[in-house]
Design a protein around this motif. Structure first.
Motif, PDB file in Angstrom:
ATOM      1  N   ARG A  47       0.885  -1.161   0.000  1.00 43.10           N
ATOM      2  CA  ARG A  47       0.000   0.000   0.000  1.00 43.10           C
ATOM      3  C   ARG A  47       0.929   1.219   0.000  1.00 43.10           C
ATOM      4  N   THR A  48       1.168   1.760  -1.158  1.00 40.99           N
ATOM      5  CA  THR A  48       2.188   2.801  -1.288  1.00 40.99           C
ATOM      6  C   THR A  48       1.718   4.119  -0.677  1.00 40.99           C
ATOM      7  N   PRO A  49       2.659   4.919  -0.167  1.00 41.95           N
ATOM      8  CA  PRO A  49       2.263   6.154   0.514  1.00 41.95           C
ATOM      9  C   PRO A  49       1.811   7.255  -0.437  1.00 41.95           C
ATOM     10  N   LEU A  71      -8.261   3.104  -5.757  1.00 45.86           N
ATOM     11  CA  LEU A  71      -8.944   2.835  -4.490  1.00 45.86           C
ATOM     12  C   LEU A  71      -8.133   3.358  -3.312  1.00 45.86           C
ATOM     13  N   GLU A  72      -6.831   3.063  -3.308  1.00 43.88           N
ATOM     14  CA  GLU A  72      -5.976   3.525  -2.220  1.00 43.88           C
ATOM     15  C   GLU A  72      -5.904   5.048  -2.176  1.00 43.88           C
ATOM     16  N   LEU A  73      -5.785   5.649  -3.339  1.00 48.46           N
ATOM     17  CA  LEU A  73      -5.668   7.107  -3.412  1.00 48.46           C
ATOM     18  C   LEU A  73      -6.879   7.791  -2.789  1.00 48.46           C
ATOM     19  N   LEU A  74      -8.058   7.290  -3.090  1.00 49.69           N
ATOM     20  CA  LEU A  74      -9.269   7.866  -2.494  1.00 49.69           C
ATOM     21  C   LEU A  74      -9.244   7.759  -0.975  1.00 49.69           C
ATOM     22  N   GLU A  75      -8.866   6.598  -0.477  1.00 44.34           N
ATOM     23  CA  GLU A  75      -8.834   6.386   0.969  1.00 44.34           C
ATOM     24  C   GLU A  75      -7.782   7.264   1.642  1.00 44.34           C
ATOM     25  N   GLN A  76      -6.631   7.405   1.017  1.00 43.11           N
ATOM     26  CA  GLN A  76      -5.515   8.104   1.640  1.00 43.11           C
ATOM     27  C   GLN A  76      -5.649   9.621   1.604  1.00 43.11           C
TER      28      GLN A  76
END
Length: 307
Positions: free
Chosen positions: A25-27, A157-162
């Motif tokens: 899960r990249t920062p 998906l990750e970008l939205l969450e982060q």
């Protein structure tokens, strides 16, 4: 030929569950107020490509004895080689002669069998298709497979969450698997802008022509963004969503790469700096208060060339 199979948000969500534990899960960093960078350059094998590679392989069930096969400008091959090593199977990778020596050395270090053939990706791909027919290996396409696109969409998906949500996401484009996957996730939630080198306008020309068309391949991004034709699935997805393609010159890409190292200590390849080049060059000008994310897609470069 039958109708193309599209990719849904459900496919991306299932991919996220399937590849969890196999990818990082990249920062995301906020480099200035309202400007974010999603650091896929820190992904296993040095680019986002491991996501699609794992999803393709893990979706297949039992893998053939011949393992995995792929054609690549470099990054996709590194990802497939990493996937194969992680899953304990063989990898055979075909790359064009323009591929970076750093990437070719990386492929061999991961245990892949490497064949350099052809001047461009399309020629390496043709050779890989012939070889796959001979061996029965599972082909992992660099961008034009539903499983690959769904895997790449997990970046969105990750970008939205982060970030809690953004207005616009800038994405570099070669064959288009990453921009297609992110578009599937962000449709109706954020604007997706494709950024391409002026010398490799694959999606740009496809959107103008009403379908994928061949383009010339040259310039600083050719080893990673060197697809001479955008994927049919990418065209279908991005055209339906109204994705805009912007073009940036090689000088802008080179300067963006230098600035990312100088100001943010991010060591990236030219493809990894292409989306950021749209901001620095003024090809994309955010509105006041607009929240913008840049996907930093790849880091497979020779660090000696950063200064």
């Amino acid at each position: 030929m039958g109708a193309r199979v599209s990719v849904s948000i459900g496919d991306v969500e299932r991919a996220a569950g399937r590849i969890a534990g196999h990818v990082r899960r990249t920062p995301v960093i906020e480099v200035s107020p309202g400007l974010f960078m999603k650091l896929e350059a820190l992904q296993h094998s040095g680019s986002f490509k491991a996501r699609g590679g794992f999803n393709r392989a893990l979706s297949a069930g039992r893998l053939p004895e011949a393992g995995l096969i792929a054609a690549s400008g470099g990054n996709h091959g590194l990802a497939v080689a990493y996937v194969a090593r992680s899953l304990g199977v063989r990898a055979e990778i075909f790359v064009p002669t323009v591929s970076s020596p750093v990437k070719v050395a990386g492929l061999r270090a991961l245990g892949a069998e490497v064949t350099q053939v052809g001047a461009v990706y399309a020629e390496a791909y043709e050779a890989s298709v012939k070889r796959a027919a001979e061996t029965g290996a599972l082909d992992v396409h660099a961008y034009d497979q539903p499983e690959v696109i769904a895997g790449q969409g997990t970046v969105g998906l990750e970008l939205l969450e982060q970030t809690g949500g953004v207005d616009t996401v800038l994405v570099a484009v070669g064959g288009g698997g990453l921009v297609a996957g992110i578009t599937v996730v962000l449709a109706g939630r954020a604007r997706v802008v494709a950024v391409e080198p002026e010398l490799i306008p694959t999606l740009h020309r496809a959107l103008e022509a009403g379908g994928p068309v061949p383009v010339g391949v040259s310039g600083v991004g050719s080893d990673a963004l060197g697809a001479s034709r955008t994927g049919a699935l990418t065209y279908e997805i991005t055209a339906a969503a109204g994705v805009e393609s912007l073009l940036v010159g090689d000088e802008a890409i080179v300067e963006a790469r230098r600035e990312m190292w100088r100001d943010h200590r991010l060591a990236v390849e030219h493809a990894g700096a292409t989306a950021y080049a749209a901001l620095l060059s003024g090809a994309y000008r955010p509105a006041p208060g607009e929240r913008v994310a840049v996907v930093v897609c790849g880091a497979n470069t020779d660090p000696a060339t950063l200064v």
